[in-house]
Motif scaffolding. Structure first.
Motif, PDB file in Angstrom:
ATOM      1  N   ASN A 171       0.811  -1.220   0.000  1.00  0.00           N
ATOM      2  CA  ASN A 171       0.000   0.000   0.000  1.00  0.00           C
ATOM      3  C   ASN A 171       0.843   1.268   0.000  1.00  0.00           C
ATOM      4  O   ASN A 171       0.302   2.373  -0.008  1.00  0.00           O
ATOM      5  CB  ASN A 171      -0.937   0.019   1.215  1.00  0.00           C
ATOM      6  N   TRP A 173      -4.313 -10.003  -1.359  1.00  0.00           N
ATOM      7  CA  TRP A 173      -5.311  -9.446  -0.445  1.00  0.00           C
ATOM      8  C   TRP A 173      -5.640 -10.476   0.633  1.00  0.00           C
ATOM      9  O   TRP A 173      -6.304 -11.481   0.373  1.00  0.00           O
ATOM     10  CB  TRP A 173      -6.566  -9.081  -1.227  1.00  0.00           C
ATOM     11  N   LEU A 223      -4.938  -1.701  -4.334  1.00  0.00           N
ATOM     12  CA  LEU A 223      -4.503  -1.482  -2.960  1.00  0.00           C
ATOM     13  C   LEU A 223      -5.708  -1.620  -2.048  1.00  0.00           C
ATOM     14  O   LEU A 223      -6.845  -1.629  -2.504  1.00  0.00           O
ATOM     15  CB  LEU A 223      -3.836  -0.113  -2.797  1.00  0.00           C
ATOM     16  N   ALA A 229      -7.592  -0.156   1.584  1.00  0.00           N
ATOM     17  CA  ALA A 229      -7.705   0.862   2.626  1.00  0.00           C
ATOM     18  C   ALA A 229      -9.049   0.692   3.315  1.00  0.00           C
ATOM     19  O   ALA A 229     -10.079   0.516   2.653  1.00  0.00           O
ATOM     20  CB  ALA A 229      -7.580   2.276   2.037  1.00  0.00           C
TER      21      ALA A 229
END
Length: 328
Positions: A37, A242, A284, A286
């Motif tokens: 990230n 992930w 990414l 978040a």
């Protein structure tokens, strides 16, 4: 003619790791860091300004050019580069509007791996993985070392996109090699996606204009664990590992479809994102959501998707929708 040289300047970014910190990340093992990230905890020792002499701990000259990031494990820095025996067209500054180089440069190149001391910048070891004339061209702003290496703390994995994947121990001993058959890419731009490590295997994607695929190799032996064809043309996004409460997914952006694979190569979910003509950014995470985008500035289609974990099958938005159960 002597090979062109580039200066590897790292110290201003690595100060917290050099001296240790309870909040600093000790290692930077892959493209965009530990969790891919690119975010790290703030540290008051990071300088606000620097130049060629101010707030520089050390600098090291590396022959040739490489667009891949350096990685860090323990007290060592690893970086790849490619240099040529003779000068040829160099990357140009400013906006580039056009096609790639039509043919590869007609000069001997050397594909190199370097290991440096994190504290001093001194060379610990180097190794030439391959020498010869490039078989494929490259984008005028790219290099033949566009991919960032990765490590699992035991072994170093170095990918040179349309050449091969090379595995070393951290002391510089070559353990195995995996040749990659070069394929034509859009406008001759070449490859650029970096490898990732997950569950004892190293995974890379090679989207091209002939036969695209994603493949997982055994980290210890280099033998193929699985290989899945991808109905895609050239893209350049690095896969994203992930990890969430529901399991582990290998997410890969694509111009035709965005997809997630299991660590065994099974397709988990997919959707047509109507991505831009050049799909380059890597996903990414978040706040528990996965973000996928493609943002070529000249394309009117520059979507951003926030994907919730747990999707299966085709999770595409229907006509007129801006969200659904899986895409927020």
């Amino acid at each position: 003619m002597s090979a062109p040289r580039v200066t590897l300047l790292l110290a201003c970014l690595l100060i917290p790791m050099m001296f240790g910190s309870a909040t600093a990340q000790e290692n930077w093992p892959r493209f965009r860091g530990v969790d891919a990230n690119s975010a790290v905890a703030d540290d008051p020792r990071l300088p606000d300004t620097w130049n060629k002499t101010t707030n520089v701990k050390w600098k090291a000259e590396i022959p040739g050019s490489g667009w891949g990031s350096p990685i860090v494990w323990g007290d060592r820095v690893f970086v790849s580069s490619v240099h040529s025996d003779a000068d040829y067209e160099k990357p140009k500054a400013g906006l580039y509007l056009g096609r790639g180089r039509p043919v590869p440069p007609d000069t001997i190149h050397h594909w190199m791996v370097y290991c440096l001391s994190l504290k001093t910048g001194k060379l610990i070891w180097k190794h030439e993985t391959h020498s010869g004339k490039p078989k494929m061209p490259r984008h005028p702003k790219s290099s033949y070392a566009a991919e960032t290496p990765t490590t699992d703390g035991k072994r170093l994995y170095v990918l040179f996109g349309d050449l091969g994947l090379y595995c070393y121990d951290l002391g510089g001993k070559l353990l195995w090699t995996h040749a990659i058959a070069p394929r034509k890419t859009q406008f001759g731009y070449g490859a650029a996606a970096s490898p990732v490590v997950e569950g004892g295997q190293v995974i890379y994607v090679y989207d091209n204009h002939e036969s695209s695929y994603i493949e997982a190799l055994d980290g210890a032996t280099g033998k193929s664990r699985w290989k899945v064809k991808r109905d895609e043309k050239s893209t350049w996004a690095t896969p994203f590992v992930w990890n969430h409460a529901g399991g582990t997914e290998i997410v890969v952006a694509g111009r035709k479809e965005n997809r997630a694979y299991s660590p065994d190569g099974d397709l988990l979910w997919h959707f047509d994102g109507r991505m831009s003509v050049l799909t380059i950014p890597s996903p990414l995470v978040a706040d528990g959501l996965l973000y996928i985008t493609s943002g070529y500035f000249q394309d009117q289609k520059r979507p951003v998707f926030a994907v919730a974990p747990g999707g299966r099958g085709n999770i595409a938005l229907k006509t007129g929708q801006t969200s659904n159960e899986h895409i927020r």
